[in-house]
Design a protein around this motif. Sequence first.
Motif, PDB file in Angstrom:
ATOM      1  N   LEU A   1       5.549   3.194   6.170  1.00 22.75           N
ATOM      2  CA  LEU A   1       4.852   3.526   5.081  1.00 22.75           C
ATOM      3  C   LEU A   1       6.327   4.572   5.153  1.00 22.75           C
ATOM      4  O   LEU A   1       6.517   4.686   3.528  1.00 22.75           O
ATOM      5  N   ILE A   2       6.473   5.480   5.665  1.00 22.38           N
ATOM      6  CA  ILE A   2       7.554   6.525   5.926  1.00 22.38           C
ATOM      7  C   ILE A   2       8.614   5.755   5.063  1.00 22.38           C
ATOM      8  O   ILE A   2       8.980   6.719   4.348  1.00 22.38           O
ATOM      9  N   TRP A   3       9.000   4.553   5.370  1.00 25.40           N
ATOM     10  CA  TRP A   3      10.515   4.586   4.538  1.00 25.40           C
ATOM     11  C   TRP A   3      10.672   3.890   3.261  1.00 25.40           C
ATOM     12  O   TRP A   3      11.138   5.069   2.236  1.00 25.40           O
ATOM     13  N   VAL A   4       9.368   3.766   3.146  1.00 26.22           N
ATOM     14  CA  VAL A   4       8.878   3.812   1.193  1.00 26.22           C
ATOM     15  C   VAL A   4       8.472   4.490   0.720  1.00 26.22           C
ATOM     16  O   VAL A   4       8.969   4.882  -0.405  1.00 26.22           O
ATOM     17  N   MET A   5       7.375   5.633   1.231  1.00 25.27           N
ATOM     18  CA  MET A   5       7.809   6.682   0.760  1.00 25.27           C
ATOM     19  C   MET A   5       8.221   8.203   0.419  1.00 25.27           C
ATOM     20  O   MET A   5       8.675   8.394  -0.599  1.00 25.27           O
ATOM     21  N   THR A   6       8.826   7.985   1.598  1.00 23.47           N
ATOM     22  CA  THR A   6       9.973   9.199   1.625  1.00 23.47           C
ATOM     23  C   THR A   6      11.481   9.132   2.680  1.00 23.47           C
ATOM     24  O   THR A   6      11.960  10.176   2.171  1.00 23.47           O
ATOM     25  N   ARG A   7      11.577   8.484   2.717  1.00 22.54           N
ATOM     26  CA  ARG A   7      12.382   7.929   3.598  1.00 22.54           C
ATOM     27  C   ARG A   7      12.701   9.160   4.708  1.00 22.54           C
ATOM     28  O   ARG A   7      14.226   9.243   4.762  1.00 22.54           O
TER      29      ARG A   7
ATOM     30  N   PRO B   1       0.206  19.951 -11.607  1.00 16.79           N
ATOM     31  CA  PRO B   1       0.860  19.022 -10.799  1.00 16.79           C
ATOM     32  C   PRO B   1       0.714  19.301  -8.867  1.00 16.79           C
ATOM     33  O   PRO B   1       2.033  20.199  -8.971  1.00 16.79           O
ATOM     34  N   ILE B   2       0.307  18.236  -8.205  1.00 21.30           N
ATOM     35  CA  ILE B   2       0.967  19.148  -6.828  1.00 21.30           C
ATOM     36  C   ILE B   2       1.828  17.785  -6.314  1.00 21.30           C
ATOM     37  O   ILE B   2       1.944  17.102  -6.839  1.00 21.30           O
ATOM     38  N   ASP B   3       2.702  19.197  -6.022  1.00 18.17           N
ATOM     39  CA  ASP B   3       4.304  18.120  -5.487  1.00 18.17           C
ATOM     40  C   ASP B   3       4.367  17.359  -4.007  1.00 18.17           C
ATOM     41  O   ASP B   3       4.654  17.843  -2.965  1.00 18.17           O
ATOM     42  N   PHE B   4       3.598  16.322  -3.791  1.00 24.47           N
ATOM     43  CA  PHE B   4       3.048  16.107  -3.125  1.00 24.47           C
ATOM     44  C   PHE B   4       3.726  15.135  -2.053  1.00 24.47           C
ATOM     45  O   PHE B   4       3.871  16.051  -0.593  1.00 24.47           O
ATOM     46  N   LEU B   5       5.174  15.030  -2.273  1.00 21.04           N
ATOM     47  CA  LEU B   5       6.516  14.580  -1.338  1.00 21.04           C
ATOM     48  C   LEU B   5       7.912  15.872  -1.365  1.00 21.04           C
ATOM     49  O   LEU B   5       8.468  15.530  -0.846  1.00 21.04           O
ATOM     50  N   GLY B   6       7.458  16.136  -2.403  1.00 21.15           N
ATOM     51  CA  GLY B   6       8.923  16.971  -2.335  1.00 21.15           C
ATOM     52  C   GLY B   6       8.506  18.483  -1.055  1.00 21.15           C
ATOM     53  O   GLY B   6       9.389  18.554  -0.995  1.00 21.15           O
ATOM     54  N   ASN B   7       7.705  18.930  -1.420  1.00 21.94           N
ATOM     55  CA  ASN B   7       6.912  19.647  -0.129  1.00 21.94           C
ATOM     56  C   ASN B   7       7.019  19.364   1.317  1.00 21.94           C
ATOM     57  O   ASN B   7       6.255  18.659   2.012  1.00 21.94           O
TER      58      ASN B   7
ATOM     59  N   SER C   1       0.861  -1.422   0.019  1.00 22.30           N
ATOM     60  CA  SER C   1       0.119   0.066   0.188  1.00 22.30           C
ATOM     61  C   SER C   1       1.264   1.219  -0.699  1.00 22.30           C
ATOM     62  O   SER C   1       0.683   2.559  -0.411  1.00 22.30           O
ATOM     63  N   ALA C   2       2.149   1.418   1.100  1.00 20.28           N
ATOM     64  CA  ALA C   2       3.115   2.232   0.268  1.00 20.28           C
ATOM     65  C   ALA C   2       3.402   2.569  -0.768  1.00 20.28           C
ATOM     66  O   ALA C   2       3.346   3.516  -1.183  1.00 20.28           O
ATOM     67  N   LEU C   3       3.683   1.706  -1.417  1.00 25.38           N
ATOM     68  CA  LEU C   3       4.284   1.733  -3.389  1.00 25.38           C
ATOM     69  C   LEU C   3       3.000   2.302  -4.149  1.00 25.38           C
ATOM     70  O   LEU C   3       3.502   2.540  -4.452  1.00 25.38           O
TER      71      LEU C   3
END
Lengths: 356, 318
Positions: free
Chosen positions: B251-257, B166-172, B138-140
């Motif tokens: 979740l965190i580690w897969v998505m944003t580290r 596009p929204i910068d979901f994980l960059g900001n 689910s994280a992926l």
Amino acid sequence: MSSVEIRDVRKTFGTTEVLHGIDVMVPDGSFTVLVGPSGCGKSTLLRLIAGLEKITSGEILIDGRVVNDSPPKQRDIAMVFQNYALYPHMKVFDNMAFSLRLAKLDRKEIEEKVRQAAEILDLGDYLERYPRQLSGGQRQRVAMGRAIVRDPQVFLFDEPLSNLDAKLRVQMRTEIRELHQRLNSTSIYVTHDQIEAMTMADHIVVMCDGGIEQIGAPLELYDKPDNMFVASFIGSPAMNLIEGTIEVVDGHAAVAVDNDIRLPLPPNLGAQHGTRVYYGVRPEHLSLTNGTAGVPLDVSVVEPTGADTLIVCKLKGKDVLASFKERHDLRPGQSIRLEPDTALVHLFDANDGKRL
Amino acid sequence: MVSITGSNDKSAATERISWLERLNSNRNLLGFLFMLPAALVLLVFLAYPLGLGVWLGFTDVKVGRPGHFIGFDNYEWLFQDDIFWLSVFNTFLYTSVASVIKFAIGLWLALLLNRNLPFKSFLRAIVLLPFIVPTVLSALAFWWIYDSQDSVISWTLIEMGLLDQPIDFLGNPNNARASVIAANIWRGIPFVAITLLAGLQTISPSLYEAATIDGANEWQRFRRITLPLLTPIIAVVMTFSVLFTFTDFQLIWVMTRGGPINATHLMATLSYQRAIIGGALGEGAAIAVAMIPFLLAAVLFSYFGLQRQKWQQGGRDD
């Protein structure tokens, strides 16, 4: 206080009709018992009166007002549930005060009403307890207290005593009856126990399979049951029903069970020769005779209860019960002769079960 | 001679039997023996790693190098470490926001599912889905949903004409925080909803009927009947939910580290990064140990909060 009128009420769940057009009039201040075997629709009818279920067709009137679409709280009724339905997280006082608080009565008034109800029901010492800390009978009383603090127009009881043990049930029966005499409020009481119905009711409504079998005073139902269902349901031990054919010989009518067995009938009965009937006689209306009178039977079981003795006999393989106030020295296997009190015999049509 | 040997054998046998019999009749000893396997498992797989972790936190062990006891040096160092404090802040933010929303939506779902809905069991199965999917999967999926270019959310909003880019979901940083919290909520709701549903089903319907006749409306029934009767279960569920969320890692580690700029680093991910990626086992262990007081507080809160309410004590319900 007010009357409750039920006019041609039907109820269906999905495609199943569970009540087929019920008409009942509950007079103001009466204690009316709905009785019948489980699944006969008596609890459903009570829930329709309470407004917990919507009726499919027909009308319910409380105090002359149609309440079909009124929510329960506008019907001015109180209900006592089989499992008491006490709020487990509230003390006895709060359980009883709940409806009054919702009605926004002021604190003094609530306190006064609850104390008053508690006094009537002898619950004064338990007001600070939680339901779990009470015995079955006490919980039952709290449930009734919760109903009476509201001073409703109609009390509804849904098998309130069936969770109590036998002794307590008898005691609570009297208490509820006394309470009714004291408050004189219209009560509708559902039970499957015909003894409860007989002992408590002013009026009994006997129900079976979603219909009404008979309405009447307890002794009326006992003395003149309209049909075989009521005959076998009311009275304990149950009425003997013996199948046979009416025979009229020289103006003397009798019911022939077999070639050699004739059950006597009262002389003035306008019965047709050859009609298939059920011959109904209550166990307490059979007496022991000597000589050639009566019907010969073999004793199979003797059950003394102290007050009276119940004997089970065999007549052509079928059980026949007899109950005697006197003590007879009877033993299983013994041959006896029993004579029915012809004045108290009931005849039912074998085809439709109706009284003849 | 023969007779003496015989009697010796006999007495040995009697002794053996009586020893077994004594064991059999000694409930304490027997109880202890039965408990032993479970206790052993707990000791080896729970107590030992925990003890080792605590010990490592007091050393400067690095991967491939045995360390020395350095007392509270690791903790002093962490105390002055801004990234550590940021991770503490993130963990609290993550746990509190996610738990509150999980509770609210979970309770709402449970109340809905407790009604007589068509396809009831099917709906209940659907609600459980997020719980069944392995977290990493689910994280992926969320990682993909949150893609800075091909996000399905951005695409939909742009197609609808609500967005230009596009929204910068994980960059900001703040977007990333909100995004991982949303993913955690999605994943955590089934546990809350299904457990609360189980709790709701223990409440007798006749209580609601009694309350209806007593004149309670829907809100009053919820407020005066449902909520108080559900409180013990809410306390258990939310304690577990808080514990799971506080220690979240996958979740965190897969998505944003932990990125961007450590904005989504939780204590667990920071510990892993320092200990395994960075090799500073001692420091990583110290971060992990620093979580213990908070977790302990949550457990103690639940322990005291969960103690059987007074109305639950004594007797049976019926």
